[in-house]
Design a protein around this motif. Structure first.
Motif, PDB file in Angstrom:
ATOM      1  N   GLN A   1       4.829   4.970   1.491  1.00 60.56           N
ATOM      2  CA  GLN A   1       5.280   3.620   1.414  1.00 60.56           C
ATOM      3  C   GLN A   1       7.262   4.148   1.830  1.00 60.56           C
ATOM      4  OE1 GLN A   1       3.446   4.046  -1.109  1.00 60.56           O
ATOM      5  NE2 GLN A   1       4.585   3.064  -2.940  1.00 60.56           N
TER       6      GLN A   1
ATOM      7  N   ILE B   1      -1.774   3.838  -3.259  1.00 60.71           N
ATOM      8  CA  ILE B   1      -0.040   2.771  -3.357  1.00 60.71           C
ATOM      9  C   ILE B   1      -0.373   1.841  -4.609  1.00 60.71           C
ATOM     10  CG2 ILE B   1       0.795   3.562  -0.954  1.00 60.71           C
ATOM     11  CD1 ILE B   1      -1.052   1.985   0.350  1.00 60.71           C
ATOM     12  N   TRP B   2       0.603   0.866  -4.051  1.00 56.56           N
ATOM     13  CA  TRP B   2       0.151   0.000  -4.722  1.00 56.56           C
ATOM     14  C   TRP B   2      -0.086  -1.000  -4.490  1.00 56.56           C
ATOM     15  CZ3 TRP B   2       2.357  -2.270  -9.792  1.00 56.56           C
ATOM     16  CH2 TRP B   2       3.491  -0.581 -10.421  1.00 56.56           C
ATOM     17  N   ASP B   3      -1.268  -1.706  -4.757  1.00 54.30           N
ATOM     18  CA  ASP B   3      -2.116  -2.909  -4.031  1.00 54.30           C
ATOM     19  C   ASP B   3      -0.951  -3.672  -4.032  1.00 54.30           C
ATOM     20  OD1 ASP B   3      -4.470  -4.221  -3.195  1.00 54.30           O
ATOM     21  OD2 ASP B   3      -5.450  -4.289  -5.449  1.00 54.30           O
ATOM     22  N   LYS B   4      -1.886  -5.565  -2.880  1.00 59.27           N
ATOM     23  CA  LYS B   4      -1.115  -6.028  -2.459  1.00 59.27           C
ATOM     24  C   LYS B   4      -0.070  -6.520  -3.877  1.00 59.27           C
ATOM     25  CE  LYS B   4      -4.066  -8.012  -0.544  1.00 59.27           C
ATOM     26  NZ  LYS B   4      -5.192  -9.042   0.356  1.00 59.27           N
TER      27      LYS B   4
ATOM     28  N   PHE C   1       5.774  -2.091  -1.596  1.00 58.19           N
ATOM     29  CA  PHE C   1       4.379  -2.425  -1.182  1.00 58.19           C
ATOM     30  C   PHE C   1       4.347  -2.695   0.453  1.00 58.19           C
ATOM     31  CE2 PHE C   1       5.852  -4.917  -5.158  1.00 58.19           C
ATOM     32  CZ  PHE C   1       4.979  -4.891  -6.008  1.00 58.19           C
TER      33      PHE C   1
ATOM     34  N   SER D   1       0.756  -1.958   1.402  1.00 54.82           N
ATOM     35  CA  SER D   1      -0.275  -2.124   0.997  1.00 54.82           C
ATOM     36  C   SER D   1      -1.431  -3.008   1.788  1.00 54.82           C
ATOM     37  CB  SER D   1       0.212  -2.793  -0.200  1.00 54.82           C
ATOM     38  OG  SER D   1       1.278  -1.922  -1.246  1.00 54.82           O
TER      39      SER D   1
ATOM     40  N   ARG E   1      -9.649   0.751  -5.320  1.00 54.15           N
ATOM     41  CA  ARG E   1      -8.506  -0.141  -6.012  1.00 54.15           C
ATOM     42  C   ARG E   1      -9.164   0.340  -7.074  1.00 54.15           C
ATOM     43  NH1 ARG E   1      -9.677  -4.992  -4.314  1.00 54.15           N
ATOM     44  NH2 ARG E   1      -7.736  -5.400  -3.091  1.00 54.15           N
TER      45      ARG E   1
ATOM     46  N   PHE F   1      -3.652  -0.369  -7.952  1.00 54.09           N
ATOM     47  CA  PHE F   1      -3.466   0.642  -7.052  1.00 54.09           C
ATOM     48  C   PHE F   1      -4.470   0.735  -6.403  1.00 54.09           C
ATOM     49  CE2 PHE F   1      -0.173   1.159  -9.993  1.00 54.09           C
ATOM     50  CZ  PHE F   1       0.466   1.599 -10.028  1.00 54.09           C
TER      51      PHE F   1
END
Length: 260
Positions: A113, A139-142, A170, A173, A194, A253
């Motif tokens: 990202q 990656i980070w979730d929303k 994000f 995300s 997730r 994540f």
């Protein structure tokens, strides 16, 4: 300044804080990845955006042959100390210095990202994968699914608004973003999940150290004093105080594993 140079400088400001107080909370994500990859002895793995080398060390313990790259010299120094005898290079995700079809696995945790061009970075990862090889994206979730978002938002109040298109934690995300890019570059989604990665701190001081190791905090230091940045983080942590000097953040994540 290129995206690589900018991110490399930011994430080299306090690499020890990242290594000791932030990255270990990614362990549930790393462990789930290893479970679903089922690495074979001698598998060639590129850890793209290796940070301080924690996942690399776990893959090495699973008998993989690992090479790591990152834009941050400070983090690379820690990765080399953690994994002596393995190569960790300062390189760009969008221009990997490896031949086509070199690796069995390419992993990118909290890294793609931050590329200036996400699709270009994923295309490069695909290029260096062997046929049948696996690309891992963590990656980070929303933002609304992670309490850490509120700490990062607080830090951002010390910064001017970023230019449009500036990469951030994000950036990939939103629902369907990764799936769409994988489809565009003709990679088959093999597994997705997730993953809960709670952050638990045993003192306010450690929680501040943790977020002082992030790129946004490093950027804030260009606009405010260290004391001001630390105070903003400390204030933002207050809703997550459990008593007895414990601080707890629920974070989510996203894990994607695609196959070439």
């Amino acid at each position: 300044m290129s995206t690589k140079e900018m991110q490399g400088r930011l994430w080299s400001v306090a690499p020890e804080n990242w290594s000791l107080y932030f990255e270990p909370f990614f362990l549930p994500l790393y462990k789930k990845t290893l479970k679903h990859l089922d690495l074979q002895p001698g598998s060639l793995l590129l850890d793209a955006g290796c940070g301080s080398g924690l996942f690399s060390s776990m893959a090495i313990q699973n008998d993989a042959q690992v090479m790591g790259i990152d834009a941050a010299p400070g983090l690379l120094e820690l990765a080399r100390k953690r994994n002596p005898g393995f190569n960790f290079l300062e390189e760009d995700l969008e221009a990997l210095p490896f031949a086509n079809e070199s690796f069995d696995v390419v992993t990118g945790f909290n890294s793609f990202q931050y590329a200036g061009d996400f699709t270009a970075a994923l295309k490069e990862a695909k290029r260096v994968l062997k046929p049948g090889g696996y690309l891992v994206i963590g990656i980070w979730d929303k933002p609304e699914f992670s309490d850490a978002t509120n700490i990062l938002k607080a830090i951002s109040t010390l910064l001017p608004p970023p230019p449009a298109g500036t990469p951030g934690p994000f950036a990939l995300s939103e629902d369907g973003t990764i799936e769409s890019i994988l489809k565009t570059i003709n990679l088959q989604l093999y597994y997705q999940a997730r993953v809960s990665c709670p952050f638990l701190y045993y003192s306010l001081e450690n929680s501040v150290r943790s977020f002082m190791g992030t790129g946004p905090a490093a950027a804030a230091l260009n606009k405010a004093s260290a004391l001001e940045v630390k105070q903003v983080i400390a204030d933002a942590m207050m809703p997550y105080h459990l008593g007895n000097d414990l601080y707890h953040l629920e974070n989510s994540f996203l894990l994607f594993i695609a196959r070439k």
